[in-house]
Design an enzyme around this catalytic site. Sequence first.
Site, short mmCIF file in Angstrom:
data_model
loop_
_atom_site.label_atom_id
_atom_site.label_comp_id
_atom_site.label_asym_id
_atom_site.label_seq_id
_atom_site.Cartn_x
_atom_site.Cartn_y
_atom_site.Cartn_z
N GLN A 1 17.23 35.08 27.19
CA GLN A 1 18.03 35.03 28.41
C GLN A 1 19.02 33.88 28.41
OE1 GLN A 1 15.04 34.81 31.50
NE2 GLN A 1 14.22 36.83 31.02
N HIS B 1 13.95 32.25 31.41
CA HIS B 1 13.93 31.62 32.73
C HIS B 1 14.69 30.30 32.79
CE1 HIS B 1 10.23 34.03 34.35
NE2 HIS B 1 11.09 34.79 33.67
N GLU C 1 12.41 37.00 45.84
CA GLU C 1 12.53 36.33 47.14
C GLU C 1 13.96 35.92 47.44
OE1 GLU C 1 8.17 34.05 46.97
OE2 GLU C 1 10.01 32.90 47.14
#
Length: 373
Positions: A86, A149, A243
């Site tokens: 990523q 991440h 979220e």
Amino acid sequence: MRCSIALAAGLLALSSAANAQTFKSSAGDLKIETVVGGLSHPWALAFLPDGRMLVTERPGRMRIATADGKLTAPLQGVPKVAASGQGGLLDVVLDRSFVQNKTIYFCYAEPAGSGARTAMARATLADDSRLDDVKVIFRQDGPLSSGNHFGCRVAQSADNNLFLTMGEHFTDRDEAQKLTSHLGKIVRIKPDGSVPDDNLFVGRKDAKPEIWSYGHRNAQGAAIHPTTGKLWEHEHGARGGDEVNIPQPGKNYGWPVISFGVNYDGTPVGSGKSEMPGMEQPIKYWVPSIAPSGMAFYGGDLFPTWKGSLFVGALAGQMLVRLSLEGEKVTGEERLLQGLRERIRDVRVGPDGAIYLATDNNAGRILKVVPVK
């Protein structure tokens, strides 16, 4: 010859039909236009004062794109990035005083030792070919990432301070609860990289002074609310539990102790609970996950009924999500462009009021969403 002409006409008709593809919405039919294609995993875009766009590509390139689909060669001066998993060249934003100082900020996965870490740099956009005066103003401290991440969204508030979101590298998720580490945090720094005096953890020996909030998983959306000036962010859950938060200084947002989702293998996250004392609740969550990336508040004139809405891109969900708001409460959700079938990495509102999207593919595109007239 007649067969070739007929074939060409058929292909043109198919192409025209594809270009004319429309999608239903509460604001009427939407039309999707390709502004520029041929990009490799575009991650972010930022509008220049003349309407052109700075575009980052995850492999490590930054280019300028024009409204008529032209791309410059990659800008010189971009630091080496860890383009693995990523990681790579990620977000880019213009300084609030860009017209005067030509300053931009960008974040990326910086190679370090046997892994990588999130870093943020500032630079001057010298011209259409290069960056000058490139300086790293922040480097994440904590265990290195093997490719996952990084977070890496940047937002600048009205006081000129910069927020940077950072993930917990997936394998080091407990670091999100440690104030001695930058993993799983949102930090707040000055444009020169120094720490604002009013950061909550300044002067504490057991905490990094740059930390604004903690207990985050992998935040890939950040934007400043146009009315309140507050930072809003969204982050990926695991299997469910994405979220939207309005991070407050010094607050703990729970990961990996609480979550509305579960681990990828179906086991409970942390405590197995979705709330605990001393940990904040999101204002919105998704189960199952949509994998949110990119966010923007809408204030344009092309879609007057959508003013004040929050738009969120979705990677796994392959759609654009509109959240209707009343103050700091989410009152509704509209799922848009679901037939597009492309991973939406970034969302920005252009100076023309159109909604612009970056699609995260090998042959990525910058798309423009406008009403059908």
